[in-house]
Enzyme design. Sequence first.
Site, PDB file in Angstrom:
ATOM      1  N   GLU A 183      -9.188  75.456 -58.607  1.00 17.91           N
ATOM      2  CA  GLU A 183      -8.298  74.294 -58.502  1.00 17.91           C
ATOM      3  C   GLU A 183      -6.851  74.732 -58.678  1.00 17.91           C
ATOM      4  O   GLU A 183      -6.393  74.984 -59.799  1.00 17.91           O
ATOM      5  CB  GLU A 183      -8.655  73.242 -59.556  1.00 17.91           C
ATOM      6  CG  GLU A 183      -7.783  71.993 -59.453  1.00 17.91           C
ATOM      7  CD  GLU A 183      -8.078  70.982 -60.530  1.00 17.91           C
ATOM      8  OE1 GLU A 183      -7.276  70.027 -60.672  1.00 17.91           O
ATOM      9  OE2 GLU A 183      -9.083  71.132 -61.239  1.00 17.91           O
ATOM     10  N   LYS A 185     -25.786  68.473 -73.925  1.00 13.26           N
ATOM     11  CA  LYS A 185     -25.204  68.502 -72.579  1.00 13.26           C
ATOM     12  C   LYS A 185     -25.006  67.102 -71.991  1.00 13.26           C
ATOM     13  O   LYS A 185     -25.055  66.920 -70.782  1.00 13.26           O
ATOM     14  CB  LYS A 185     -26.037  69.391 -71.649  1.00 13.26           C
ATOM     15  CG  LYS A 185     -26.071  70.828 -72.139  1.00 13.26           C
ATOM     16  CD  LYS A 185     -26.902  71.743 -71.286  1.00 13.26           C
ATOM     17  CE  LYS A 185     -26.881  73.150 -71.889  1.00 13.26           C
ATOM     18  NZ  LYS A 185     -27.751  74.097 -71.200  1.00 13.26           N
ATOM     19  N   ASP A 191     -21.713  78.363 -71.878  1.00 15.96           N
ATOM     20  CA  ASP A 191     -22.628  77.540 -71.098  1.00 15.96           C
ATOM     21  C   ASP A 191     -21.829  76.414 -70.450  1.00 15.96           C
ATOM     22  O   ASP A 191     -21.428  75.458 -71.122  1.00 15.96           O
ATOM     23  CB  ASP A 191     -23.711  76.965 -72.014  1.00 15.96           C
ATOM     24  CG  ASP A 191     -24.820  76.254 -71.244  1.00 15.96           C
ATOM     25  OD1 ASP A 191     -24.572  75.820 -70.099  1.00 15.96           O
ATOM     26  OD2 ASP A 191     -25.930  76.108 -71.793  1.00 15.96           O
ATOM     27  N   HIS A 218       1.074  68.447 -57.573  1.00 13.84           N
ATOM     28  CA  HIS A 218      -0.169  68.790 -56.876  1.00 13.84           C
ATOM     29  C   HIS A 218       0.080  69.033 -55.395  1.00 13.84           C
ATOM     30  O   HIS A 218      -0.599  69.861 -54.779  1.00 13.84           O
ATOM     31  CB  HIS A 218      -1.209  67.680 -57.077  1.00 13.84           C
ATOM     32  CG  HIS A 218      -1.951  67.794 -58.373  1.00 13.84           C
ATOM     33  ND1 HIS A 218      -1.384  67.463 -59.575  1.00 13.84           N
ATOM     34  CD2 HIS A 218      -3.190  68.235 -58.646  1.00 13.84           C
ATOM     35  CE1 HIS A 218      -2.253  67.684 -60.549  1.00 13.84           C
ATOM     36  NE2 HIS A 218      -3.352  68.159 -60.022  1.00 13.84           N
TER      37      HIS A 218
END
Length: 418
Positions: free
Chosen positions: A115, A246, A320, A410
Amino acid sequence: MFSERILRVLERLGGVSAATAVRARLAPRTEPAPPRFRVEREADAGRIAAWWESRDPAGRDQLADPHTIATLPAYAANIENMIGTVKLPVGVVGPLRVNGLHAQGDYLVPLATTEAALVASYARGAHLITRAGGASAAMLSEGVLRSPAFLFADMVEAGTFVGWAAANAGRLRVAAEATTRHGKLEAIDPFIDNDTVFLVCRYTTGDAAGQNMVTIATDALCRAVLEGCPVQPRAWFIEGNFSGDKKASYLGLITGRGRKVSASVLIPEALVRRCLHVGVDRMLDYARVAQLGAMLSGQIGAQGHYANGLAAFYIATGQDAACVAESAVGFTRMERRDDGLFMSVTLPNLLVGSVGGGTGLPAQRAALELMGLAGTGKAAALAEVVASLCLAGEISIMAAIAAGDFTRAHHSLARTRT
């Protein structure tokens, strides 16, 4: 009147007149399934070469390049059915000054992302923090949860089981801790829902994030329950989906899951104007809007974009990546103080480790060593640096939106670059 959105859904389904054709397209296929890939635990050069023989050589050259093949043993413990490695660009943020209980220094923080504008944004926030004297950071608590579930005939049996577990907590702790050198079972908290009991087990995990550690320890605890408890469950499961593993959850928000860390900085008003091109009052106006938006939309926590920095950092350092789902829960605060703008972040579920998992892979180990935070004794400092990184990201994105620069940044950094 149907909305345009509903009409588009109906159009995708083909409309009533095409129902037969749509059903045929969506129906199960009856031809024989292709052979299943056999799960291979070993990262073997010969097997990888054979796999690529009938496939695109360009893909082979990118994924199974000579360096990857030469270093296969380094990946063997972390992957099955290995066919190569994926390269991602890694940028660096910093120096980020952290004045923590454990982390003390100016850190270069690696971020792996595709990104554009992300590294630039976090770098801007890090620069401002460092110029303001650094982020004050502290790991406040730690504890990774696992919540096995036990099903009984009725509520009476469930209550009897909880009584037995309370009386035998020491026995269960011994069974769990026998599976690990570093994990410690800190607490067992029962949660009863009629005939079902969740045992919420909280562990400290040393310098590892500890997901596998607590699973193995909890399995041993459950086996000890089955061996000793006079009331046997009808069924039990190693995880009852209660712990928030998670997933964003209110349990994790309130009690913490992983390392709870907070970081803050006081930025002089002149520095805010000089580096962020916006005034403190305008920042506070946006903060109030952002808090309201979070509340009205039902977000768990209230923050700008922890997930951006966390995902990039997790990938770069072998954490993770799926734990971003819970680690990105938290609160960003912004207040006017006599000397300028106070900003803080609190992340109650930060799952990071300096050992274990993917932290030992070659590139990921190098990324941790870049910060001086690889290996034993470094996890608490690592958590404080990560919280400070999130603070940098919050400062930058909130200032960009408040100043009206978000879209322009951006466009120039992500849209128009080639």
